[in-house]
Design an enzyme around this catalytic site. Structure first.
Site, mmCIF file in Angstrom:
data_model
loop_
_atom_site.group_PDB
_atom_site.id
_atom_site.type_symbol
_atom_site.label_atom_id
_atom_site.label_comp_id
_atom_site.label_asym_id
_atom_site.label_seq_id
_atom_site.Cartn_x
_atom_site.Cartn_y
_atom_site.Cartn_z
ATOM 1 N N GLU A 145 -10.321 -8.894 -0.273
ATOM 2 C CA GLU A 145 -9.515 -10.023 0.191
ATOM 3 C C GLU A 145 -9.605 -10.265 1.692
ATOM 4 O O GLU A 145 -9.767 -9.270 2.240
ATOM 5 C CB GLU A 145 -7.836 -9.754 -0.138
ATOM 6 N N GLY A 278 -3.789 -1.623 5.821
ATOM 7 C CA GLY A 278 -3.419 -0.307 5.332
ATOM 8 C C GLY A 278 -3.563 0.173 3.794
ATOM 9 O O GLY A 278 -3.598 1.152 3.559
ATOM 10 N N HIS A 314 4.852 -1.500 -2.234
ATOM 11 C CA HIS A 314 4.280 -2.865 -1.705
ATOM 12 C C HIS A 314 3.247 -3.247 -2.496
ATOM 13 O O HIS A 314 3.069 -4.236 -3.238
ATOM 14 C CB HIS A 314 3.950 -2.808 -0.331
ATOM 15 N N GLU A 315 2.071 -2.133 -2.746
ATOM 16 C CA GLU A 315 0.711 -2.674 -3.452
ATOM 17 C C GLU A 315 1.029 -2.737 -4.830
ATOM 18 O O GLU A 315 0.650 -3.464 -5.575
ATOM 19 C CB GLU A 315 -0.100 -1.504 -3.283
ATOM 20 N N GLU A 337 2.773 -11.958 0.110
ATOM 21 C CA GLU A 337 3.063 -10.665 1.245
ATOM 22 C C GLU A 337 4.371 -10.784 1.517
ATOM 23 O O GLU A 337 5.079 -9.508 1.736
ATOM 24 C CB GLU A 337 2.197 -11.049 2.313
#
Ligand code: BES
Ligand code: ZN
Length: 878
Positions: A145, A278, A314-315, A337
């Site tokens: 990405e 991250g 988040h992921e 996001e």
């Protein structure tokens, strides 16, 4: 266009690939050579050709493709066509394959053989270095990405070209080979083996992943049988346990929240020693920095634990929001996001209610507010015309403003309607692509509210409003104007969901405000208004993305409400944050901001106090330039203000005390050290010296280590560098990334510019991984900004060669933005005039604008004559 009119020229310089051929399936074979840092591969792409064409156009970059290795076989015929020409256009990162005859409409297979280098830039197919039994080894890792799958294999590298992937790897027999899907077969053939993975569901290229190296893992299963593993370097698997637990719980939660099961048979998560961001949500194989995945019971801090939980959530949110339903184009990156950021807090709040993460979320909003108050900001939905522009929009607008406007909408529509509509959206667009508009349509349908109209004003124009309020004749008068940190007024106008409460949280009103000016009748609150202690707060609990400017009367009443603990923590945060922003923009005097700060003397909430601290340190930094003669008085005021809090918490954790106390202790002690408080510095040095001899001493637990390191660096100067050397020793001896990061974050916090310069040089040495430079840069002391800027100019060519993507833009933003004079602004403009490229242009512009704003704030402050007296008065009050 008819095939006869096509020419290779027309495909150059386009933002997107032509649509006449689309991939359906990739059979991808990769053979990495870990020692030689090279790879060979071949790909067979099943294509649907929808219009007759002599050309196939797809992405490829930094790959060797020999024309002899390229062919096209139309299905249903025995013919295999060889191209007459294969043109590689490096500036557009495309291959133009030209055939002698027209390819018929229908299906066919394009086969390409290629070769490439395992690069060291942390994108595409790259190498990361680790140690095994004292020996350095390479692992092969992918990071695709936004647009780097093309650096690993030729492909239609845009999110809307979804296809099925069938991957096969040829790797050394002793390695672990991972990809998105489980292994179906492994054939060992002496020193190498062929590993075949199951075919994936349809997905975008940026989510494909492959990893080859030697790892350990821990494993668990969700209640419905999904296998979850956390892979680590050999010997570190125990550090994966916390993330594993969070992941299992999160997968179960999101399955319920999105009302769709996790679509893949397994979820692997892995810590990569060299990693640009991250973490990355590759479908079924999520990659992380070590600091964002690993948790060591003995040496990780509370902040590290929270980071791991939030990043994992988040992921994993992306597995639905992003991977299953994917943005149609990068203009809608924020959908990915912003949403994942918001929902990661939802998950963290469920699992760790005692962390008060929704209050901490306000720090996300603040960062969004700061960037979006620049003329050089951009709308949430942003035009993307070239791949080089994509990296820069992984910024506070897409993430933090994005998450904030989602939160605003959720609180306006109500949690239940919001969730149901989201689930409907996920179901409708599963295995396909969506635009911002599609989400609004689903929410509008689910809620019956005018979601499109409301949200367009927030996502299609940049900036946000400040709502100015005052009371006249029993009415609340409101006016909205676009807020800009420069102090000028923008032309934007928004549909603002106003909430307000009066004297108590049981007395609330809400309405949509979409005019420039308006009035709200307060007669319902009449009883309240007569009270001496009357107060009114807009944007209740800070759930919306606007600022509020109260007139002097209302401000002083709010100050009273803060002193008397009438406001929620979120509102106490909001009042301060708005006041600070207004002061910087020249709309409010510094002295009234200082008065406001003093009213937080009984503050109890971590996030609020932490924000008082950051605000205070920012003020100190500005005053050091504007009125250096008053800096001593300011520091004294701040130390007197913070010391009682620090006294109460002490250096040692009380048994059973909460997570937030641990965070607060670190923040307070670090601030006192930075302000030069002697008591704190001496105690830090005493404890540090014990720690230096015994890394397991209870005297320096992980939560206060960074504070101690910063304190130690306050004692260092160019003629006495013992403290600095001791920190390097800690850095060199630890194998825990979080410990290394704590040291890096403190090395440049020294007031002596020469030491700062030495730390910056160290940062570029082979001892610091490129991924970690950012931590040292962020820690530059206020006395070190000028030298850091000088240093950046001297080292620019090297930096440009060694860093790319967001890592490169950090060099610009962290060194340029803190500068605070017009001369420095001019210098920066001059310097970047001949050096700006598409991949840093936005950051350069924004950073220079920040310098101008700082400089203006300095000038405004110089004009405030009574600062000295006010500081003395405030000091006496304590
Ligand atoms: N999709 C991003 C990773 C990414 C970032 C790829 C920038 C390409 C460029 C990932 O989901 C992400 O957002 N990671 C965050 C961590 C998250 C908890 C905010 C990151 O890397 O900072
Ligand atoms: Zn993300």
């Amino acid at each position: 266009m008819a095939a006869a009119e096509q020419s290779a020229e027309q495909f150059r310089g386009q933002a997107r690939l032509p649509r006449f051929a689309a991939p359906r399936r990739y059979d991808l074979r990769l053979a990495p050579d870990l020692a030689a840092c090279a790879f060979a591969g071949s790909v067979a792409v099943g294509l649907a050709v929808s219009a007759p064409t002599r050309f196939l156009v797809l992405n490829a970059a930094e790959l060797d493709v020999a024309p002899a290795g390229v062919s096209f076989a139309p299905h249903g015929s025995d013919k295999v066509l060889q191209p007459v020409e294969v043109t590689n256009v490096p500036e557009d990162e495309i291959l133009i394959i030209c055939f002698n005859e027209v390819l018929p409409v229908g299906e066919g297979t394009l086969t390409i053989a290629f070769q490439g280098t395992l690069n060291d830039k942390m994108h595409g197919f790259y190498r990361s270095v680790y140690e095994l039994d004292g020996e350095k080894k390479n692992m092969a890792v992918t990071q695709f990405e936004p647009a780097d799958a093309r650096r690993c294999f030729p492909c239609w590298d845009e999110p809307a070209f979804k296809a099925v992937f069938k991957i096969s790897l040829e790797v050394p027999s002793e390695t672990v080979a991972l990809s998105n899907m489980p292994i179906i077969e492994e054939k060992v053939n002496g020193p190498t083996k062929i590993v075949n993975f199951e075919e994936s569901p349809i997905m975008s290229t940026y989510l494909v992943a492959v990893i080859v190296g030697i790892f350990d893992y821990v494993e668990a299963f969700t209640t419905d049988g999904t296998r979850v593993r956390v892979y680590t370097q050999v010997g570190k698997s125990a550090q994966g346990k916390f993330a594993l637990e969070v992941a299992v719980k999160t997968l179960v939660l999101f399955k319920e929240y999105f009302a769709v099961p996790y679509p893949l048979p397994k979820m692997d998560m892995i810590a990569i020693p060299d990693f640009a961001s991250g973490a990355m949500e590759n479908y079924g194989l999520v990659t992380y920095r070590e600091t964002a995945l690993l948790f060591d019971e003995k040496h990780s801090a509370a902040a590290n634990k929270q980071r791991v939980a939030v990043v994992v959530a988040h992921e994993l949110a992306h597995q639905w929001f992003g991977n299953l339903v994917t943005m149609e184009w990068w203009t809608h990156l924020w959908l990915n996001e912003g949403f994942a950021t918001w929902v990661s807090y939802l998950a963290a709040d469920q699992f760790f209610p005692e962390w008060n993460v929704w209050t901490q979320f306000l720090e996300e909003s603040t960062t969004g507010f700061k960037l979006d108050a620049l003329a050089g900001s951009h709308p949430i939905e942003v035009d993307i015309n070239h791949v080089d522009e994509i990296d820069e929009i992984f910024d506070a607008i897409s993430y933090r403003k994005g998450a904030s406007v989602i939160r605003m909408l959720q609180s306006y529509l109500g949690a239940e309607v919001f969730q149901k509509s989201l689930a409907a959206y996920i179901k409708k667009f599963a295995y396909s692509n969506a635009k911002t508009e599609d989400l609004w349509a689903a929410l509008e349908e689910g809620s019956g509210e005018p979601v499109r109209k409301l949200m367009h004003s927030w996502t299609k124009q940049q900036g946000y409003p400040v709502v100015s309020v005052k009371i006249k004749d029993g009415k609340l008068q409101l006016e909205q104007t676009q807020f800009l940190s420069s102090g000028s007024t923008g032309v934007g106008q928004w549909v603002v969901p106003i909430t307000l409460c009066c004297c108590s949280y049981s007395c609330q009103e809400k309405f949509l405000f979409n005019e420039k000016q308006g009035e709200f009748d307060l007669s319902g609150f009449m009883g309240c208004q007569k009270k001496d202690n009357f107060w009114i707060k807009l944007n209740v609990n800070q759930t919306s993305f606007y600022r509020v400017s109260y007139d002097e009367e209302l401000s002083s009443r709010l100050r009273y409400a803060i002193e008397n603990n009438k406001l929620s923590a979120a509102d106490r945060y909001g009042v301060l944050d708005d006041a600070y922003a207004l002061c910087m923009a020249g709309k409010q005097k510094l002295v009234s901001l200082l008065h406001l700060i003093a009213s937080y003397k009984d503050e109890t909430e971590y996030t609020v106090l932490a924000h008082v601290i950051t605000t205070s340190l920012d003020i100190a930094e500005m005053m050091a330039v504007a009125v250096p003669e008053e800096l001593g008085n300011l520091k004294k005021f701040l130390i007197d203000f913070l010391e009682p809090f620090a006294q109460k918490l002490g250096w040692d954790a009380k048994s059973g005390e909460g997570h937030l106390n641990a965070l607060l202790r670190g923040a307070l002690l670090t601030a006192l050290a930075e302000l030069g408080h002697e008591g704190t510095i001496n105690e830090a040095v005493r404890r540090f010296n014990v720690f230096l001899e015994d890394r397991d001493t209870p005297l320096l637990p992980p939560d206060v280590r960074k504070a101690a390191y910063v304190a130690l660096m306050q004692t260092v100067n160019k003629s006495n560098k013992t403290g600095y050397e001791s920190l390097l020793k800690i850095y060199r001896e630890t194998d825990l990334s979080q410990e290394k990061v704590r040291v890096l974050g403190s090395l440049a916090s020294c007031p002596d510019p020469e030491v700062v310069r030495e730390a910056l040089d160290f940062m570029l040495s082979a001892e610091v991984r490129n991924q970690d430079a950012i931590f040292l840069l962020r820690g530059v002391s206020s006395g070190g900004h000028d030298v850091a800027w000088q240093w950046l100019k001297e080292n620019w060519d090297y930096i440009l060669g060694a860093y790319s993507g967001t890592l490169l833009t950090y060099f610009v933003s962290t060194t340029v933005s803190p500068l605070a004079t017009d001369e420095k602004g001019d210098e920066a403009e001059e310097f970047f005039k001949s050096r700006t490229k598409a991949n840093i242009a936005r950051n350069v512009r924004q950073s220079i604008e920040r310098v101008r704003i700082n400089a203006q704030w300095v000038k405004n402050t110089k004009g405030e004559a009574d600062i000295g007296n006010v500081l003395k008065n405030l000091a006496n009050k304590h």
